[in-house]
Design a protein around this motif. Structure first.
Motif, mmCIF file in Angstrom:
data_model
loop_
_atom_site.group_PDB
_atom_site.id
_atom_site.type_symbol
_atom_site.label_atom_id
_atom_site.label_comp_id
_atom_site.label_asym_id
_atom_site.label_seq_id
_atom_site.Cartn_x
_atom_site.Cartn_y
_atom_site.Cartn_z
ATOM 1 N N GLY A 45 0.918 -1.133 0.000
ATOM 2 C CA GLY A 45 0.000 0.000 0.000
ATOM 3 C C GLY A 45 0.945 1.166 0.000
ATOM 4 N N LYS A 46 0.571 2.282 -0.635
ATOM 5 C CA LYS A 46 1.540 3.377 -0.701
ATOM 6 C C LYS A 46 1.524 4.252 0.559
ATOM 7 C CE LYS A 46 3.232 7.238 -3.264
ATOM 8 N NZ LYS A 46 3.028 8.315 -4.203
ATOM 9 N N LEU A 47 0.341 4.378 1.147
ATOM 10 C CA LEU A 47 0.183 5.383 2.203
ATOM 11 C C LEU A 47 0.647 4.868 3.559
ATOM 12 C CD1 LEU A 47 -3.253 6.768 1.038
ATOM 13 C CD2 LEU A 47 -0.969 7.616 0.494
ATOM 14 N N ARG A 48 1.042 5.774 4.402
ATOM 15 C CA ARG A 48 1.558 5.411 5.730
ATOM 16 C C ARG A 48 0.435 5.418 6.742
ATOM 17 N NH1 ARG A 48 3.891 7.960 1.515
ATOM 18 N NH2 ARG A 48 6.150 7.819 1.533
ATOM 19 N N LEU A 49 0.418 4.356 7.524
ATOM 20 C CA LEU A 49 -0.638 4.199 8.531
ATOM 21 C C LEU A 49 -0.659 5.358 9.520
ATOM 22 C CD1 LEU A 49 -2.818 2.469 9.943
ATOM 23 C CD2 LEU A 49 -0.980 1.312 11.177
ATOM 24 N N MET A 50 0.515 5.664 10.095
ATOM 25 C CA MET A 50 0.523 6.564 11.244
ATOM 26 C C MET A 50 0.473 8.049 10.876
ATOM 27 S SD MET A 50 1.623 4.109 13.836
ATOM 28 C CE MET A 50 1.377 5.276 15.048
ATOM 29 N N TYR A 51 0.973 8.408 9.690
ATOM 30 C CA TYR A 51 1.046 9.824 9.322
ATOM 31 C C TYR A 51 -0.092 10.242 8.395
ATOM 32 C CZ TYR A 51 5.743 8.413 10.594
ATOM 33 O OH TYR A 51 6.810 7.845 11.244
ATOM 34 N N GLU A 52 -0.695 9.262 7.690
ATOM 35 C CA GLU A 52 -1.713 9.609 6.701
ATOM 36 C C GLU A 52 -3.031 8.890 6.983
ATOM 37 O OE1 GLU A 52 1.098 10.493 2.856
ATOM 38 O OE2 GLU A 52 0.897 8.428 3.464
ATOM 39 N N ALA A 53 -2.976 7.543 6.982
ATOM 40 C CA ALA A 53 -4.223 6.774 7.066
ATOM 41 C C ALA A 53 -4.958 6.996 8.393
ATOM 42 C CB ALA A 53 -3.928 5.290 6.871
ATOM 43 N N ASN A 54 -4.245 6.948 9.519
ATOM 44 C CA ASN A 54 -4.917 7.103 10.814
ATOM 45 C C ASN A 54 -5.572 8.470 10.993
ATOM 46 O OD1 ASN A 54 -4.770 4.572 11.927
ATOM 47 N ND2 ASN A 54 -2.861 4.928 13.011
ATOM 48 N N PRO A 55 -4.804 9.568 10.821
ATOM 49 C CA PRO A 55 -5.474 10.866 11.028
ATOM 50 C C PRO A 55 -6.630 11.104 10.068
ATOM 51 C CG PRO A 55 -3.171 11.149 10.298
ATOM 52 C CD PRO A 55 -3.349 9.715 10.621
ATOM 53 N N MET A 56 -6.453 10.703 8.787
ATOM 54 C CA MET A 56 -7.540 10.925 7.827
ATOM 55 C C MET A 56 -8.740 10.039 8.156
ATOM 56 S SD MET A 56 -6.470 13.334 6.170
ATOM 57 C CE MET A 56 -5.541 14.131 4.857
ATOM 58 N N SER A 57 -8.480 8.825 8.637
ATOM 59 C CA SER A 57 -9.589 7.924 8.974
ATOM 60 C C SER A 57 -10.384 8.460 10.153
ATOM 61 C CB SER A 57 -9.067 6.526 9.313
ATOM 62 O OG SER A 57 -8.423 5.983 8.184
#
Ligand code: FDP
Length: 327
Positions: A263-275
């Motif tokens: 997956g390209k996106l980072r869990l902690m810097y992108e996916a978590n806050p956006m989710s």
């Protein structure tokens, strides 16, 4: 007109969170001023090195990272900082109660073409106050986040923030440098006909994702019985902002393009806050099978497939994956 300071005083759950959000917002003013000057501020082009992700760093990636790091290190409430651009987390003030994670400049490929970019941030509790923070302190699931948000440097600068179960949108007034509330309690429609995906990766996707996009392209002539439209900003912050404004679906799905990047996106810097933002606004976010906010991280730079946005469309994709897995 309610400013960020007034809003935080009235609604936030802690003085520490208010203070850290204020620091992030202040750095956002500086970054947005640099972007307004553009080439005249010598912020365009490559920095000449690679980040921890093996990606070429842009000058502004480095500048934004340093500005955020310096400002947060001086914040008494901040016990440590983790950046997408740096190998390891940086300890800050041992007595602080918060950890801050950020992607300093999301959508860096947009910088040199004068298109939207952003800063994404996530705030976690620090559970070992009095000790020097380490990478392992940051490994908390997304549902532990105390606050999250992004700064979008677009035609105007905006701050989207979630605190205390609410999503609020602010616009930066360039005359006063105040962020002003333009929408409180942001909510996303459950249905949408707009989707964002980089289709050039089609051949690398799992079959259910290929089938899903085939259905959307078939539009009213296919099983969905209605037409869909594509939008792709190439900066997640821009695509998520559009979804908070008018609904939609964003995905950077699992792909086999690079075996080390599932997956390209980072869990902690992108996916978590956006989710967190999307869920609090009534939407949903998954990696295609698991709720993103429930993923237990094992590395601060972990990557993850992302499907987020209007609730019904996200659950449609999840069902396609589940049905496929059962065959
Ligand atoms: P970028 O690499 O330019 O920083 O964070 C990754 C990201 O941008 C997202 O913001 C964006 O949605 C995506 O990658 C763009 O990827 P493609 O280059 O594959 O379109």
């Amino acid at each position: 007109m309610t400013t960020l300071a007034q809003y935080l005083n009235k609604h936030s759950t802690s003085a520490a969170i208010n203070d850290v959000i204020t620091t992030l917002a202040d750095v956002g003013v500086t970054i947005s001023e640099l972007l307004r000057k553009g080439a005249l501020a010598d912020i365009m082009g490559e920095a000449g090195n690679q980040n921890v992700q093996g990606e070429e760093q842009k000058k502004l990636d480095v500048i934004a990272n340093d500005l955020l790091l310096d400002a947060l290190a001086k914040n008494a409430h901040c016990a440590g900082v983790a950046s997408e651009e740096l190998d390891d987390a940086t300890p800050a003030n041992n007595d602080g109660s918060l950890l801050v994670l950020f992607d300093p400049l999301d959508g860096s490929s947009n910088i040199d073409i004068n298109m939207a970019v952003g800063t994404i941030f996530s705030i976690l509790p620090y559970l070992r106050q009095g000790h020097t923070s380490e990478n392992s302190d940051f490994l908390q699931a997304g549902h532990q986040q105390l606050a999250a948000g992004y700064l979008l440097y677009g035609t105007s600068t905006m701050l989207a923030l979630t605190i205390a179960d609410n999503v609020i949108m602010f616009s930066l007034d360039p005359d006063t440098n105040d962020y002003v509330v333009i929408e409180d309690n942001v909510q996303i429609d459950a249905d949408t006909s707009e989707y964002a995906i980089n289709s050039s990766n089609y051949r690398y996707w799992h079959v259910p994702m290929q089938n899903y996009i085939d259905e959307l392209i078939a539009g009213r002539t296919g099983v969905r019985g209605r037409d869909f439209n594509t939008r792709w900003v190439a900066a997640m912050v821009g695509d998520v902002h559009r979804i908070l404004c008018r609904g939609g679906l964003f995905t950077y799905p699992f792909d086999t393009k690079d075996i080390n990047k599932p997956g390209k996106l980072r869990l902690m810097y992108e996916a978590n806050p956006m989710s967190l933002l999307i869920e609090r606004a009534g939407g949903a976010a998954t990696d295609a099978t698991t709720r993103i906010l429930d993923i237990e991280p094992n590395d601060i730079h972990q990557r993850v497939p992302v499907v987020l946005g209007s609730k019904n469309e996200v659950s449609y994709i999840k069902n396609l994956h589940m049905q496929h897995d059962q065959v």
